[in-house]
Design an enzyme around this catalytic site. Structure first.
Site, short mmCIF file in Angstrom:
data_model
loop_
_atom_site.label_atom_id
_atom_site.label_comp_id
_atom_site.label_asym_id
_atom_site.label_seq_id
_atom_site.Cartn_x
_atom_site.Cartn_y
_atom_site.Cartn_z
N TYR A 90 0.84 -1.21 0.00
CA TYR A 90 0.00 0.00 0.00
C TYR A 90 0.88 1.26 0.00
CZ TYR A 90 -3.63 3.24 1.75
OH TYR A 90 -4.50 4.29 1.92
N LYS A 122 1.09 4.22 -2.85
CA LYS A 122 0.79 5.62 -2.53
C LYS A 122 2.01 6.52 -2.79
CE LYS A 122 -3.54 5.10 -1.32
NZ LYS A 122 -4.60 5.68 -2.16
N1 LIG Z 1 -9.40 6.07 5.55
C1 LIG Z 1 -8.17 6.50 5.71
O1 LIG Z 1 -7.69 6.63 6.84
C2 LIG Z 1 -7.32 6.84 4.53
C3 LIG Z 1 -6.07 7.42 4.78
C4 LIG Z 1 -5.26 7.76 3.73
C5 LIG Z 1 -5.68 7.53 2.44
N2 LIG Z 1 -6.89 6.95 2.21
C6 LIG Z 1 -7.25 6.74 0.82
O2 LIG Z 1 -8.49 7.37 0.53
C7 LIG Z 1 -9.16 6.67 -0.50
C8 LIG Z 1 -10.57 6.35 -0.06
O3 LIG Z 1 -10.51 5.51 1.07
P1 LIG Z 1 -11.71 5.29 2.12
O4 LIG Z 1 -11.13 5.42 3.47
O5 LIG Z 1 -12.88 6.11 1.74
O6 LIG Z 1 -11.94 3.74 1.88
P2 LIG Z 1 -13.22 2.85 1.56
O7 LIG Z 1 -12.74 1.47 1.60
O8 LIG Z 1 -14.36 3.30 2.42
O9 LIG Z 1 -13.54 3.31 0.07
C9 LIG Z 1 -12.71 2.94 -1.00
C10 LIG Z 1 -13.50 3.11 -2.25
O10 LIG Z 1 -12.74 2.60 -3.35
C11 LIG Z 1 -13.52 1.69 -4.06
N3 LIG Z 1 -12.70 0.67 -4.70
C12 LIG Z 1 -11.85 -0.21 -4.13
N4 LIG Z 1 -11.34 -1.03 -5.05
C13 LIG Z 1 -11.89 -0.66 -6.23
C14 LIG Z 1 -11.78 -1.12 -7.57
N5 LIG Z 1 -10.99 -2.15 -7.90
N6 LIG Z 1 -12.50 -0.50 -8.54
C15 LIG Z 1 -13.30 0.54 -8.24
N7 LIG Z 1 -13.45 1.01 -6.99
C16 LIG Z 1 -12.76 0.41 -6.02
C17 LIG Z 1 -14.45 1.09 -3.03
O11 LIG Z 1 -15.56 0.50 -3.65
C18 LIG Z 1 -14.79 2.31 -2.21
O12 LIG Z 1 -15.82 3.06 -2.80
C19 LIG Z 1 -8.32 5.42 -0.79
O13 LIG Z 1 -7.49 5.66 -1.91
C20 LIG Z 1 -7.47 5.30 0.46
O14 LIG Z 1 -6.27 4.62 0.19
C21 LIG Z 1 -7.72 6.60 3.23
#
Ligand SMILES: NC(=O)c1ccc[n+]([C@@H]2O[C@H](COP(=O)([O-])OP(=O)(O)OC[C@H]3O[C@@H](n4cnc5c(N)ncnc54)[C@H](O)[C@@H]3O)[C@@H](O)[C@H]2O)c1
Length: 246
Positions: A155, A159
């Site tokens: 991951y 990123k």
């Molecule tokens: N939650 C955190 O603490 C955090 C921190 C840093 C970065 N992020 C990043 O933010 C973004 C959103 O994360 P989140 O926390 O809302 O997570 P989440 O798991 O709630 O949502 C992720 C979204 O991506 C979609 N997704 C996953 N694989 C997919 C695929 N193969 N095709 C299409 N869609 C796909 C899922 O369906 C979902 O809608 C991600 O890129 C994550 O890495 C999250």
């Protein structure tokens, strides 16, 4: 005159926008006047979220780990909206394990979705942006792409790769008035972090100067800013949205 973020007339495509951070980004961009393409793997779910968001939002289905699916997505949104002005690469997944235990499939799944998916979307969507001489690419990376993290080698690599991709796109397309920036969230309260134990959550919160996890809206505000004319001279940057954690 009150200064506002006004995205009226802009079309935005937000991947992974049926829940979590992506859903909040879609809502905020819509509140700022943009028309938003809601994207998830399941069309019915995307359409249901688009109906909730309203104001011209439309649902699309795509799997960001599948190159052909991403290419088709961009073409479908361009056909429906007449173009993509703002591309937000938000979809992402984790397959956490200690580095020694990461299977090849877990490496590929994370890199394919988080990094290659974003690259393919950018390559497809910036063609139209170049013609129109206006575009915004916003990639949702993570603080672990900057710091690394135990148990998240795949991951963190995906990123960190997104950051290099963002900076390269900024350099290649700046002359066409296409800006590319990344947002690096810290710990945000979504499904992705919901699996943490209360103890792990408390330990994490103790490292955050603002003494709370972030909300999806905290990230969405930063996206709206970078998509707006207020950010017209900002490109190639990583905006950290982590409550001061790193
Ligand atoms: N939650 C955190 O603490 C955090 C921190 C840093 C970065 N992020 C990043 O933010 C973004 C959103 O994360 P989140 O926390 O809302 O997570 P989440 O798991 O709630 O949502 C992720 C979204 O991506 C979609 N997704 C996953 N694989 C997919 C695929 N193969 N095709 C299409 N869609 C796909 C899922 O369906 C979902 O809608 C991600 O890129 C994550 O890495 C999250």
């Amino acid at each position: 005159m009150t200064l506002q973020i006004d995205l009226t007339g802009r079309n935005a495509l937000v991947t992974g926008s049926t829940r979590g951070i992506g859903r909040a980004i879609a809502g905020t961009l819509t509140d700022c006047g943009a028309r938003v393409a809601i994207v998830g793997r399941d069309l019915e779910r995307s359409q249901a979220v688009a109906a909730e968001v309203g104001r011209g939002a439309q649902g699309f289905a795509a799997d960001v780990s599948d190159v052909a699916s991403v290419v088709k997505l961009v073409a479908d949104v361009e056909a429906a909206f007449g173009g993509v002005d703002i591309l937000v690469n938000n979809a992402g997944l984790t397959r956490d394990n200690l580095m020694m235990r990461i299977k090849d499939d877990d490496w590929d799944a994370v890199i394919d979705a988080n990094l290659r998916g974003a690259f393919v979307a950018i390559r497809a969507a910036t063609r139209g942006m170049m013609k129109r001489r206006w575009g915004r690419v916003i990639n949702i990376t993570s603080i672990v792409g900057i710091t690394g993290n135990k148990g998240q080698a795949n991951y963190a690599a995906s990123k960190a790769g997104l950051i290099g991709l963002t900076k390269s796109v900024a350099k290649e397309l700046g002359s066409r008035n296409i800006l590319a920036n990344a947002i690096a969230p810290g710990f945000i309260d979504t499904d992705m972090t919901a699996a943490m134990t209360p103890e792990a959550r408390a330990a994490m919160t103790a490292q955050i100067p603002l003494e709370r996890l972030g909300t999806p809206a905290d990230v969405a505000g930063a996206v709206a800013f970078l998509a707006s004319d207020l950010a017209a001279y900002i490109t190639g940057q990583v905006l950290v949205v982590d409550g001061g954690m790193i």
